[in-house]
Structure formats: C-alpha cells, structure tokens
Design a protein around this motif. Structure first.
Motif, mmCIF file in Angstrom:
data_model
loop_
_atom_site.group_PDB
_atom_site.id
_atom_site.type_symbol
_atom_site.label_atom_id
_atom_site.label_comp_id
_atom_site.label_asym_id
_atom_site.label_seq_id
_atom_site.Cartn_x
_atom_site.Cartn_y
_atom_site.Cartn_z
ATOM 1 N N ALA A 153 14.630 4.971 10.654
ATOM 2 C CA ALA A 153 14.221 6.150 9.840
ATOM 3 C C ALA A 153 14.148 7.370 10.557
ATOM 4 O O ALA A 153 13.572 7.248 11.545
ATOM 5 C CB ALA A 153 12.691 5.871 9.277
ATOM 6 N N VAL A 154 15.095 8.173 10.208
ATOM 7 C CA VAL A 154 15.445 9.416 11.077
ATOM 8 C C VAL A 154 15.183 10.672 10.071
ATOM 9 O O VAL A 154 15.840 10.751 8.881
ATOM 10 C CB VAL A 154 16.970 9.350 11.447
ATOM 11 C CG1 VAL A 154 17.150 10.624 12.452
ATOM 12 C CG2 VAL A 154 17.076 7.841 12.534
ATOM 13 N N ARG A 182 0.702 -1.373 0.231
ATOM 14 C CA ARG A 182 0.037 -0.029 -0.052
ATOM 15 C C ARG A 182 0.767 1.306 0.029
ATOM 16 O O ARG A 182 1.963 1.180 0.731
ATOM 17 C CB ARG A 182 -0.879 -0.062 1.222
ATOM 18 C CG ARG A 182 -1.832 1.165 1.505
ATOM 19 C CD ARG A 182 -2.501 1.252 2.507
ATOM 20 N NE ARG A 182 -3.583 0.067 2.258
ATOM 21 C CZ ARG A 182 -3.948 -0.574 3.407
ATOM 22 N NH1 ARG A 182 -3.564 -0.469 4.588
ATOM 23 N NH2 ARG A 182 -4.690 -1.726 3.154
ATOM 24 N N SER A 183 0.383 2.172 -0.788
ATOM 25 C CA SER A 183 1.268 3.357 -0.879
ATOM 26 C C SER A 183 1.159 4.302 0.503
ATOM 27 O O SER A 183 0.002 4.227 0.897
ATOM 28 C CB SER A 183 0.680 4.197 -1.952
ATOM 29 O OG SER A 183 1.349 5.469 -2.341
ATOM 30 N N THR A 184 1.997 4.574 1.073
ATOM 31 C CA THR A 184 2.262 5.312 2.441
ATOM 32 C C THR A 184 3.189 6.349 2.523
ATOM 33 O O THR A 184 4.159 6.308 1.778
ATOM 34 C CB THR A 184 2.532 4.166 3.560
ATOM 35 O OG1 THR A 184 1.832 3.062 3.275
ATOM 36 C CG2 THR A 184 2.513 4.751 5.003
ATOM 37 N N PRO A 185 2.619 7.558 3.234
ATOM 38 C CA PRO A 185 3.709 8.539 3.230
ATOM 39 C C PRO A 185 5.096 7.977 3.981
ATOM 40 O O PRO A 185 4.983 7.313 4.960
ATOM 41 C CB PRO A 185 2.917 9.582 4.005
ATOM 42 C CG PRO A 185 1.576 9.155 4.131
ATOM 43 C CD PRO A 185 1.435 7.782 3.787
ATOM 44 N N ALA A 186 6.256 8.487 3.565
ATOM 45 C CA ALA A 186 7.685 8.085 4.349
ATOM 46 C C ALA A 186 7.650 8.384 5.583
ATOM 47 O O ALA A 186 8.182 7.561 6.289
ATOM 48 C CB ALA A 186 8.773 8.661 3.228
ATOM 49 N N ALA A 187 7.057 9.473 6.022
ATOM 50 C CA ALA A 187 7.020 9.947 7.443
ATOM 51 C C ALA A 187 6.369 8.855 8.303
ATOM 52 O O ALA A 187 6.709 9.052 9.461
ATOM 53 C CB ALA A 187 6.544 11.102 7.465
ATOM 54 N N ASP A 188 5.651 7.963 8.002
ATOM 55 C CA ASP A 188 4.908 7.003 8.610
ATOM 56 C C ASP A 188 5.749 5.587 8.750
ATOM 57 O O ASP A 188 5.306 4.739 9.461
ATOM 58 C CB ASP A 188 3.689 6.553 7.955
ATOM 59 C CG ASP A 188 2.703 7.753 7.981
ATOM 60 O OD1 ASP A 188 2.990 8.705 8.810
ATOM 61 O OD2 ASP A 188 1.368 7.632 7.451
ATOM 62 N N LEU A 189 6.985 5.545 8.236
ATOM 63 C CA LEU A 189 7.943 4.407 8.369
ATOM 64 C C LEU A 189 8.421 4.160 9.813
ATOM 65 O O LEU A 189 8.621 5.118 10.397
ATOM 66 C CB LEU A 189 8.971 4.668 7.144
ATOM 67 C CG LEU A 189 8.730 4.759 5.748
ATOM 68 C CD1 LEU A 189 9.950 4.622 5.093
ATOM 69 C CD2 LEU A 189 7.884 3.486 5.592
ATOM 70 N N ARG A 190 8.252 2.972 10.153
ATOM 71 C CA ARG A 190 8.649 2.671 11.367
ATOM 72 C C ARG A 190 9.590 1.281 11.441
ATOM 73 O O ARG A 190 9.504 0.537 10.623
ATOM 74 C CB ARG A 190 7.574 2.226 12.481
ATOM 75 C CG ARG A 190 6.689 3.175 12.564
ATOM 76 C CD ARG A 190 7.162 4.483 13.262
ATOM 77 N NE ARG A 190 6.142 5.353 13.513
ATOM 78 C CZ ARG A 190 6.199 6.715 13.044
ATOM 79 N NH1 ARG A 190 7.005 6.869 12.147
ATOM 80 N NH2 ARG A 190 5.243 7.562 13.082
ATOM 81 N N PRO A 191 10.631 1.214 12.270
ATOM 82 C CA PRO A 191 11.724 -0.109 12.064
ATOM 83 C C PRO A 191 10.520 -1.445 12.125
ATOM 84 O O PRO A 191 9.635 -1.538 12.892
ATOM 85 C CB PRO A 191 12.382 0.186 13.325
ATOM 86 C CG PRO A 191 12.469 1.571 13.879
ATOM 87 C CD PRO A 191 11.102 2.324 13.261
#
Length: 185
Positions: free
Chosen positions: A102-103, A71-80
């Motif tokens: 992701a920092v 699913r297309s997700t904003p990169a800001a929502d990425l979590r380890p």
C-alpha cells in the motif's frame, strides 16, 4: 410402581431421560438463536461486519464457507500482510484478500492485494481516509449457516425451529412433575 406412575400421568425413569434430552435440545436451539442474533446486531454497533468466504482464492488460510469478521479501518492504516475486504472495481461482491503493498501516490493510496492461492494481484486505489474491512478473526465452516439464513427458506426454517424449541421448552415447564416436599417428623 413405574407402571402405576405412568398410568396416573407421572413420568417414570424413561420419561425423565426423554424430557431431559428435550430440555437440553430446546435450550441449545434457543441459546444458539439468541447468540446469533446478539452477535449480528452487536457487531454492527461495534463496526464489525460478518462475511462468508465464497471462493477458494484465500486457501489454505480461509476456505469456502468460512465465516470472517472484519472491522472498518481507515485505508491509511493498511500494512502488507493485512487481510482486507474491499469492493473490487469489476465485481459486485466484496473481495477478501491479503495486502501485498500500500503506497501513497498524491491524494490516493495505491493498494495491491492478492489471494493466498492466486498468482495474480489486484491493483486498486482508495483515499487514505476511506474505510476498508480488516479481518479480525475467522471461524471455519460456520459461514454455511449464514448463507442459509440469507435464503428466504433458511430464515423461515430458523423461525420455525426457534418456535418449536420455545414451544417444547414452555410445554416442558407447564407439564413438569410437581415437586414434593419431604415431610419432617
């Protein structure tokens, strides 16, 4: 009586079993083609993307030939721990690996990803508002079917198979034995 039925074009018990098998097979093929088409087209409208794993870098979580829906997700929502699909700077094909970290750094998001079977990580940057694919689910070994469909002969075979199944289904419907109504006295 069965010989007389066959002589006059009426199916006997053996013909009924063959007809039932043909009916079932053609229905399964047609149903499968319809489900496949709906899944591909509906997935696009829902922001889902279908990918096929083409390397062993995510083994044992994902293997070569597994189908992955992301699913297309904003990169800001990425979590380890998220499994993401992204464009690797040196590769043409998209890569599906697990987020290690992701920092935020200035206006960018610095992302470190690694395949579950890999010892080395990739480092890449993306704007927090850009979108990446996050894995929703995977289906083992089904990706091989999609890889075949990307080939011209695979699409031709699918169209031919669907045509044959449709023809068999229609012929079965045309040639089915007339139904008799029991007379009541």
């Amino acid at each position: 009586m069965a010989a007389a039925d066959r002589r006059h074009g009426r199916p006997g018990a053996a013909d009924g079993a063959g007809r039932s098998l043909l009916d079932t097979a053609s229905s399964l093929v047609l149903g499968g083609v319809v489900v496949l088409m709906v899944a591909v087209f509906a997935g696009g409208f829902l922001g889902l993307r279908i990918l096929v794993i083409q390397s062993g870098s995510m083994t044992p979580t994902m293997r070569v030939g597994d189908l992955v829906v992301s699913r297309s997700t904003p990169a800001a929502d990425l979590r380890p721990g998220d499994v993401v699909t992204f464009r690797h700077p040196q590769l043409e094909d998209p890569v599906t690996h697990r987020v290690v970290r992701a920092v935020r750094a200035g206006g960018q998001l610095e992302v470190e990803t690694r395949g579950d079977a890999n010892n080395a990580s990739e480092h890449w940057q993306v704007r927090p508002t850009e979108r990446v694919g996050t894995t929703v689910f995977g289906v083992p070994r089904v990706g091989w079917v999609f890889l075949l469909l990307f080939e011209q002969w695979g699409r031709a075979a699918l169209v031919a198979l669907a045509g044959l199944a449709t023809a068999a289904y229609l012929l079965r419907w045309i040639w089915r034995a007339p139904r008799t109504v029991a007379a009541t006295r």
